[in-house]
Write a protein that holds these residues in place. Structure first.
Motif: not given
Length: 334
Positions: A224-225, A228, A232, A260, A263-264
């Motif tokens: 997940r990191h 994201e 970004d 956000e 990305g989510d």
């Protein structure tokens, strides 16, 4: 020559049998040498040569040759006596499940006891069996002799040559089958793979689920990191979003909220896909993939360009294997 391990001979619980083996081995060598000499004596040229240069011995041996079978029966009686004694011992010690198994298992000992013609030379089998038995119990060691090394080297060379030729022949046949449109591939697909499509689907589904569970679930946070950060970076390079960020007051807030949200959404979609793959819900997806690859074809259908390319790749792989098989290790050792 071979070496005798006297320590193993003394410590063995079968010392008496090993002594008998050595005695029988000596009698067998003597008997076989005598058989060979008698066979040579029967040749007129050899007999004339003996009468010319060793007449007393030739005259002495003439009645022995005439009654050779009688004298040979003395050796046969010794061999049969030893055979019967070992049979009785095997019955007493219950070496085999049935009392009558012994003569069938040791058939080579009986054949050599036939005192007729070429059957006498089968006593060589008994010599081999005794030597093998002594070697197995580590009483004698033949592995360091030149004869053993010579026979082992050429035996392995023969096996390598034979096996390589067989494998190359099989691989060449497979290449011919694939190149000339043999029905082999058609039969494999329609008669073997298609009837087991459900089994293949179930197996692939379990493997994919297991791989997703072991590879994805423990690393969910790291994935997940990573997603994201990728989102970004992509949004920061987007020209329209940079223009929106320059709008006074609301621009930075809108772009931050949008980053956000995107990305989510991306992370959630990826997580959902991997969750589905890691569960039994992947069965339908895998079934669609298997159905796409395994479609029933008619015999004699035209080969597509992609299939021809695959066949070419397989042929090149087989050709590389054949070239590797042509390298003879025994020649390098020689």
């Amino acid at each position: 020559m071979f070496t005798i391990n006297r320590a193993n001979l003394r410590n063995s619980h079968q010392l008496i049998w090993f002594i008998i083996d050595f005695v029988m081995l000596g009698l067998l060598f003597l008997n076989i040498a005598w058989i060979i000499f008698d066979a040579l004596y029967a040749i007129e040229a050899v007999k004339d040569l003996l009468f010319t240069y060793a007449q007393p011995f030739a005259e002495f041996y003439r009645p022995i040759h005439r009654n050779f079978i009688f004298y040979d029966l003395i050796f046969v009686s010794i061999f049969l006596t030893e055979f019967v004694v070992r049979w009785i011992y095997a019955i007493r010690m219950k070496v085999y499940l049935r009392w009558y198994f012994y003569p069938f298992i040791h058939w080579y000992d009986l054949l050599g006891c036939i005192p007729v013609g070429s059957y006498r030379f089968l006593r060589v089998l008994r010599v081999i069996s005794i030597i093998y038995r002594l070697h197995k119990y580590q009483v004698i060691d033949f592995t360091k002799t030149r004869v053993y090394g010579f026979l082992k080297f050429y035996y392995e060379a023969f096996l390598e040559e034979l096996s390589d030729r067989i494998v190359i022949k099989v691989l060449s046949g497979a290449q011919e089958e694939m190149t000339h449109g043999s029905p082999l591939i058609h039969n494999i697909q329609n008669n073997i793979l298609l009837p087991r499509r459900d089994l293949l689907t179930e197996w692939l589904s379990e493997k994919v689920a297991e791989t997703a569970r072991t590879g994805y679930i423990p690393n969910r946070g790291a994935l997940r990191h990573y997603l994201e950060n990728c989102v970004d970076d992509a949004l920061n390079q987007n020209v329209e979003l940079n223009r929106l960020r320059q709008v006074p007051m609301l621009g930075p807030q809108i772009t931050e909220t949008l980053e956000e949200a995107v990305g989510d959404i991306v992370a959630q979609v990826i997580h959902q896909i991997l969750d589905d793959l890691a569960s039994a819900r992947n069965h339908g997806f895998i079934d669609d993939i298997v159905s796409t690859f395994l479609q029933e074809t008619e015999e004699g259908h035209e080969t597509t360009e992609s299939e021809r390319q695959i066949i070419q790749v397989v042929n090149e792989i087989i050709e590389a294997i054949k070239k590797q098989l042509e390298i003879k290790r025994w020649r390098q050792e020689l």
